[in-house]
Design a protein around this motif. Structure first.
Motif, PDB file in Angstrom:
ATOM      1  N   MET A   1      49.245  31.406  45.673  1.00 62.00           N
ATOM      2  CA  MET A   1      49.474  31.479  47.109  1.00 62.00           C
ATOM      3  C   MET A   1      50.984  31.565  47.361  1.00 62.00           C
ATOM      4  O   MET A   1      51.745  30.777  46.819  1.00 62.00           O
ATOM      5  CB  MET A   1      48.870  30.248  47.786  1.00 62.00           C
ATOM      6  CG  MET A   1      49.032  30.200  49.279  1.00 62.00           C
ATOM      7  SD  MET A   1      48.072  31.397  50.215  1.00 62.00           S
ATOM      8  CE  MET A   1      46.423  30.794  50.005  1.00 62.00           C
ATOM      9  N   LEU A   2      51.400  32.506  48.182  1.00 65.85           N
ATOM     10  CA  LEU A   2      52.805  32.688  48.526  1.00 65.85           C
ATOM     11  C   LEU A   2      53.143  31.858  49.768  1.00 65.85           C
ATOM     12  O   LEU A   2      52.476  31.977  50.792  1.00 65.85           O
ATOM     13  CB  LEU A   2      53.088  34.167  48.809  1.00 65.85           C
ATOM     14  CG  LEU A   2      54.522  34.507  49.171  1.00 65.85           C
ATOM     15  CD1 LEU A   2      55.356  34.641  47.900  1.00 65.85           C
ATOM     16  CD2 LEU A   2      54.575  35.792  49.975  1.00 65.85           C
ATOM     17  N   GLY A  16      49.556  49.825  49.896  1.00 68.13           N
ATOM     18  CA  GLY A  16      48.738  50.575  50.836  1.00 68.13           C
ATOM     19  C   GLY A  16      48.384  51.979  50.382  1.00 68.13           C
ATOM     20  O   GLY A  16      49.077  52.595  49.565  1.00 68.13           O
ATOM     21  N   HIS A  17      47.293  52.428  50.923  1.00 73.05           N
ATOM     22  CA  HIS A  17      46.795  53.788  50.741  1.00 73.05           C
ATOM     23  C   HIS A  17      45.818  53.999  51.888  1.00 73.05           C
ATOM     24  O   HIS A  17      44.735  53.412  51.891  1.00 73.05           O
ATOM     25  CB  HIS A  17      46.089  53.931  49.383  1.00 73.05           C
ATOM     26  CG  HIS A  17      45.549  55.302  49.160  1.00 73.05           C
ATOM     27  ND1 HIS A  17      46.282  56.275  48.519  1.00 73.05           N
ATOM     28  CD2 HIS A  17      44.369  55.880  49.499  1.00 73.05           C
ATOM     29  CE1 HIS A  17      45.552  57.394  48.469  1.00 73.05           C
ATOM     30  NE2 HIS A  17      44.390  57.169  49.059  1.00 73.05           N
ATOM     31  N   ASN A  70      47.249  43.986  52.117  1.00 72.45           N
ATOM     32  CA  ASN A  70      48.205  43.510  51.117  1.00 72.45           C
ATOM     33  C   ASN A  70      48.272  41.986  51.106  1.00 72.45           C
ATOM     34  O   ASN A  70      48.345  41.370  50.042  1.00 72.45           O
ATOM     35  CB  ASN A  70      49.590  44.109  51.385  1.00 72.45           C
ATOM     36  CG  ASN A  70      50.603  43.669  50.371  1.00 72.45           C
ATOM     37  OD1 ASN A  70      50.455  43.880  49.172  1.00 72.45           O
ATOM     38  ND2 ASN A  70      51.647  43.014  50.840  1.00 72.45           N
ATOM     39  N   MET A  71      48.237  41.367  52.295  1.00 72.38           N
ATOM     40  CA  MET A  71      48.265  39.900  52.360  1.00 72.38           C
ATOM     41  C   MET A  71      47.018  39.302  51.720  1.00 72.38           C
ATOM     42  O   MET A  71      47.077  38.247  51.095  1.00 72.38           O
ATOM     43  CB  MET A  71      48.405  39.431  53.804  1.00 72.38           C
ATOM     44  CG  MET A  71      49.793  39.636  54.363  1.00 72.38           C
ATOM     45  SD  MET A  71      50.016  38.930  56.019  1.00 72.38           S
ATOM     46  CE  MET A  71      49.325  40.216  57.037  1.00 72.38           C
ATOM     47  N   LYS A  72      45.875  39.975  51.862  1.00 73.19           N
ATOM     48  CA  LYS A  72      44.637  39.493  51.234  1.00 73.19           C
ATOM     49  C   LYS A  72      44.687  39.661  49.722  1.00 73.19           C
ATOM     50  O   LYS A  72      44.265  38.784  48.976  1.00 73.19           O
ATOM     51  CB  LYS A  72      43.433  40.246  51.790  1.00 73.19           C
ATOM     52  CG  LYS A  72      43.060  39.847  53.197  1.00 73.19           C
ATOM     53  CD  LYS A  72      41.857  40.646  53.655  1.00 73.19           C
ATOM     54  CE  LYS A  72      41.488  40.323  55.091  1.00 73.19           C
ATOM     55  NZ  LYS A  72      40.388  41.170  55.564  1.00 73.19           N
ATOM     56  N   ALA A  77      50.275  32.441  52.634  1.00 76.32           N
ATOM     57  CA  ALA A  77      49.989  31.395  53.616  1.00 76.32           C
ATOM     58  C   ALA A  77      50.511  31.831  54.983  1.00 76.32           C
ATOM     59  O   ALA A  77      51.223  31.108  55.669  1.00 76.32           O
ATOM     60  CB  ALA A  77      50.620  30.078  53.169  1.00 76.32           C
ATOM     61  N   GLY A  78      50.167  33.057  55.361  1.00 76.89           N
ATOM     62  CA  GLY A  78      50.628  33.641  56.618  1.00 76.89           C
ATOM     63  C   GLY A  78      50.064  32.922  57.831  1.00 76.89           C
ATOM     64  O   GLY A  78      48.935  32.445  57.821  1.00 76.89           O
TER      65      GLY A  78
END
Length: 154
Positions: A1-2, A16-17, A70-72, A77-78
């Motif tokens: 976890m960031l 991303g794409h 990307n966060m997923k 910990a957004g």
């Protein structure tokens, strides 16, 4: 976890794409930005776009989708965002384009009023398949602090 403590100023990421479809461009424009150059090829051909283009707001939404994915994929910990400081649509996005994002962390700080929260600012650029920038923004993110009791630096 960031967490906040893991974010380094100057760090970069690429992700991303997103394949832009005519159906999605028409659906978004019809619902949220019903200008002729987003909905009608003949009308669009008479403009600098030359053909139907995606709404800039649709480009923002597609960029947001890639950011959330990307966060997923890279657990963070957004805690949301207080907003965007700058937004520029650099080039039209067309059906058939494939988008991706590059981001760089510009700065970060701890919240003085909410010790459990950090704030970071990043510069994001969305590119098309020709590596041409189509969107640039400076955005602010909120992220959880791993240790809220740690001293807040100035």
């Amino acid at each position: 976890m960031l967490y906040y403590e893991d974010i380094a100023i100057g760090s970069t990421s690429s992700y991303g794409h997103y394949e832009v479809t005519m159906e999605e461009v028409l659906e978004f424009a019809g619902k949220y930005d019903p200008q002729a150059f987003h909905l009608d090829n003949e009308a669009a051909a008479k403009t600098h776009f030359g053909r139907i283009s995606a709404s800039g707001w649709h480009t923002c939404a597609m960029t947001m989708r890639m950011m959330v994915d990307n966060m997923k994929d890279n657990a963070q910990a957004g805690l949301g965002s207080p907003g965007v400081d700058q937004l520029r649509w650099k080039k039209p996005v067309y059906p058939g384009d494939t988008l991706r994002v590059e981001a760089e962390v510009l700065e970060k700080r701890r919240s003085k009023s909410r010790r459990e929260m950090g704030i970071f600012k990043s510069h994001g650029t969305t590119f098309n398949q020709h590596d041409e920038p189509v969107l640039e923004m400076i955005s602010n993110g909120l992220i959880q602090v791993r240790d809220p009791d740690a001293p807040i630096e100035d």
